[in-house]
Each structure stands twice: as C-alpha cells, then as structure tokens.
Design a protein around this motif. Structure first.
Motif, PDB file in Angstrom:
ATOM      1  N   SER A 242       0.865  -1.181   0.000  1.00  0.00           N
ATOM      2  CA  SER A 242       0.000   0.000   0.000  1.00  0.00           C
ATOM      3  C   SER A 242       0.904   1.234   0.000  1.00  0.00           C
ATOM      4  N   THR A 259      -3.638   0.668  -3.108  1.00  0.00           N
ATOM      5  CA  THR A 259      -3.679  -0.621  -2.424  1.00  0.00           C
ATOM      6  C   THR A 259      -3.692  -1.760  -3.433  1.00  0.00           C
ATOM      7  N   ALA A 280      -3.738  -3.764   2.558  1.00  0.00           N
ATOM      8  CA  ALA A 280      -4.837  -2.938   2.036  1.00  0.00           C
ATOM      9  C   ALA A 280      -5.886  -2.666   3.105  1.00  0.00           C
ATOM     10  N   ALA A 283      -4.700   0.079   5.273  1.00  0.00           N
ATOM     11  CA  ALA A 283      -4.851   1.377   4.610  1.00  0.00           C
ATOM     12  C   ALA A 283      -6.289   1.879   4.729  1.00  0.00           C
TER      13      ALA A 283
END
Length: 476
Positions: A242, A259, A280, A283
């Motif tokens: 990411s 991502t 991801a 994130a």
C-alpha cells in the motif's frame, strides 16, 4: 527532512527489511520470495540522531524495458535520481553476483554518493562476501544485519561521512516567540457549546483507493499526480504494497493510498497475496475517505459489493468510482442502469456518491475529488442536541415506537456522541427490545432530514438511569 536516501540492490538481499528497520515500523512487505517490492515506497527514517527521507525500491532484474521487470527497474532509477545518497545493499552471505556488478557500474556513472551495505553479515561464512565488496570500487562496505539491528551505528557514521555534517545535520530554525500561542484552551473563545463546528477545509485528507485487481487504481493515482509515480500495466495484481503519495488539490493536501487488488477470500491462497490484502485493510482503517473503484465494463461483481460492505462496516466515508468510462459506448443507458443497481444492491449505503471516471483519459476526476470532499464533510458532521431532540419528537409523532410484549417503548432523549462516522445515543426504556426495523427507520430519517447520504450511521440505545432504584432496593 534534511536529505533523501534510496535503498537499491538485487532482489532478496534485505532492502525492505532495512527499510522497516530505519522507519521503525513494518510498513514494507517482507517475504522470502524474490521480487516482493515493486513500487518505490517512501518513508520517514530515523537512525540514532539522523532524520531523513528513505525510499524502498524494487530489485534489479535484467529484462526488456516494456516488461514488468523493466518497468519496475525504471521506478528504481527514478528513486536513485531523486535521492541524495544510495544505500547499495548486497548479500554478504551469498557473495557478489553479476547483477551486483551491473548495478555498481550504473551507480558509479550517476556520480552521487553511494554506501555499500553488506547485509546478513551476522551469518556464518559472510566474511568472504564482505571482502569481495571492496572490488566494486565504491569504498569500504558497511557490515550490518537488518534483521537483528546490528551495525546501525556504523551505518550512521558512514552516512554522515558520505554527505558531510553540514548536509546531514542542517541548522534548526528557531520558532519566533510571536508564533507561539500561549493562551489557555478556550480562553476568549466565547463559543456556544451547542453550536455545530464548521468543516476545516485546510486539514490534510487521507484517501484510500481500493477495488478488485486490474480495476485501474494505480492508473487513476498517476493521472491525479500527472506522472508515472506508480507501476501500472495490463497484468492483474501488480500492486502489492500500500503506497502513499501526497499532492495538492485546490490548495488542500491530499494523502492518497494505492492498495493491492482484493479478490474473493476463497481465491487468496498464496502467503504474499494474503500479506498484500492485509496491508490494504490497514490502509482502509487509516484512511478517512475510501474510493471503491468499479470496472464500468463489468460492474457490481460479488466482490465489489463485499468491498463496499467492508468499508461501511469499518466506518469509513465511501465514494464509488466507475472507472474505464472511456470504454462505455451508450453512456446514458449504462448510467441509468448503474444508478438503479446502486440503489438496489447497496441499501446499507443509501445515497452514496457515485462518479463515472476514466483514469486513462482523466475524465471526471474533478467531480470525483469534489464527491470525496463532500462525503468527508458529511462524515465529520456534528448535529446539536437541541435539533436532534426536536427531530426525535417529530419522528415519534409520525411513526410511534412499537409495543413489545404489550408495553410501548419510550424514546426520551437523543444526542450525538461522536463523529467520523456519526454516532448517536438514544435514551429509552428497554433498549434491548427496540426492533431492527425501527432502528433502520431512524437511520434513514437521519440521512434524509440532516442530509447525510452515503456514510455509515451508528445508533445506540441506552436505558435511562432510575434515581429511585437504590432506594427501592433498600426497602426490600
């Protein structure tokens, strides 16, 4: 930061491990598989008393320029050009390879300071690789162990020697006394506690871009930046880490996270893909607004709906972006179909903003950014308690709470307990008996009456305190 350092080397020599050691966090994905890192990842590093910006890069692999490995190496070259100093990492345990010699020649031609870092020097038999590093002609190598943190003081001294103390330790700027606000918090404000705070349009905004593989996430961010900052191509699943990038939109700082593509959980078998998906998810939790990228040519796959549901359950502000709009022929018909499916398939995100875009041509990007800002405003909104209680009274007049087990529920008081996302507390009798249908009625009413579309809304019920309860117990 005072200066920038790029970490370069062939695959699987420990570049990402050294990056994580210097930034003090496990930001970069680390695995025994060669070639895990693909994009260049920046970070803020600290080494003893040195503070600098560091860039993790992909490993050198000889390949055609238009291949995936060739595009990865082009990203590494950009990092070397951007940096003031390069840390050339070799594997002291494995010794020098032709790829190391090729990279050393390329770094020598650049004419920038280079430090040869002999990683894995704690391993038995690493002395031979360490002494071979002298033949590269880039100065005395620095033996370290990125995994165990050995040799970091020597690396610090090597960086200071290569750059010079003036460059490594820039003079600090003294803060003027007039710039410091010494007033106590709340002094002289005179603000009403019930006033609804205004939205701060100067505050930096964190935005995560998520979606299925090959939906065009990296291409979209590159179009925003106006440069090929992220690795793109026809291959699915190129992005693994990411990656965060910063830019400005109409004077406001935007920190955007690219991502990895998120496939169905049943299809994710490899360890490396599991790490990418976990990155991801981190994130998404770190971001404030999440843009879910749909492929306009094949929208509303089951995985698309699951990603939207995941974002809403995490409490993030969500915006839909129908990418690859340049490949759509009948715009009006497709747009009407997408609106109908959005209303029908995403009832938990009623009113969510959806924008047709094209990351390839740049179509619709301004409208997408405007939708992101408007959604973030709703996500941060606070409503005064007085307005909420007037609204609650009117809702009960229109649709009284149902009677459960022959006893009617009473909703007494309502207040907003949090924002980001908006959360409300209602004081009532028997909170455990409030039916789910009435909760949905209240949430939909909040969306419509206070203009809060497309963001998750939390409503909690709590029993009101009975001041005479303790006295009743004493009588018993």
């Amino acid at each position: 930061m005072s200066f920038t350092v790029a970490i370069v080397g062939r695959p699987n020599v420990g570049k990402s491990t050294l990056f994580n050691r210097l930034v003090g966090k496990k930001l970069a994905l680390v695995d025994d598989t060669p070639g895990v890192t693909r994009d260049r990842r920046p970070g803020d590093a600290k080494l003893v008393d040195l503070k600098f910006r560091i860039i993790d890069t992909a490993g050198l692999e000889q390949s055609a320029p238009d291949s995936l490995q060739g595009r990865m190496w082009a990203q590494t070259e950009q990092a070397i050009d951007e940096a003031d100093l390069s840390l050339f990492v070799i594997d002291a345990k494995a010794g020098l390879t032709p790829a190391d010699e090729t990279l050393a020649e390329m770094l020598r031609r650049r004419g920038k300071p280079v430090i040869v870092v002999a990683n894995k020097s704690e391993a038995r038999g690493s002395d031979g690789g360490f002494y071979d590093a002298f033949t590269l002609g880039l100065g005395e190598p620095c033996p370290i162990s990125a995994e165990h943190g050995q040799g970091m003081l020597d690396l610090r001294d090597a960086i200071v020697t290569a750059l010079g103390e003036e460059r490594a330790f820039p003079p600090r700027e003294d803060v003027a006394e007039t710039d410091v606000d010494i007033r106590p918090t709340g002094a002289g404000g005179g603000e009403d506690e019930e006033s609804e705070p205004t939205y701060d349009e100067t505050k930096p905004l964190r935005v995560a871009i998520v979606g299925r593989p090959n939906a065009g996430k990296s291409t979209l961010i590159n179009r925003f930046l106006g440069e090929d900052r992220l690795l793109t191509g026809p291959e699915a699943g190129i992005t693994r880490d990411s990656i965060s990038v910063e830019w400005e939109w109409r004077g406001r700082t935007i920190k955007m996270f690219d991502t990895a593509g998120m496939r169905r959980k049943a299809k994710v078998q490899e360890k490396l893909e599991k790490l990418s998906v976990a990155d991801a998810l981190r994130a998404i939790r770190f971001a404030e607004t999440v843009v879910i990228i749909f492929d306009a040519t094949i929208p509303f796959e089951k995985q698309d709906l699951q990603i939207v549901d995941l974002v809403m359950r995490e409490g993030r502000a969500a915006v839909l972006a129908f990418n690859k709009w340049d490949l759509v022929e009948d715009w009006q018909a497709v747009l009407a179909d997408l609106r109908e499916k959005t209303e029908r398939l995403l009832p938990q995100a009623r009113g969510i903003r959806a924008v047709p875009i094209s990351g390839h041509t740049g179509y619709g990007l301004d409208r997408l950014m405007q939708a992101i800002i408007e959604t973030d405003k709703v996500w941060n909104r606070r409503i005064s308690t007085a307005r909420l209680n007037r609204w609650l009274e009117s809702q009960q007049v229109q649709h009284p709470p149902p009677a459960v087990s022959g006893r009617r529920l009473k909703l007494k008081y309502m207040t907003q307990v949090k924002a980001r996302p908006p959360g409300f507390m209602i004081s009532c009798t028997r909170p455990e008996a409030v039916p789910e249908s009435y909760v949905r009625y209240l949430i939909n009413g909040l969306r419509n009456d206070f203009d809060m579309p497309g963001v998750p809304i939390r409503v909690h019920f709590r029993a009101s305190d009975n001041p005479f309860e303790s006295k009743a117990r004493k009588r018993r």
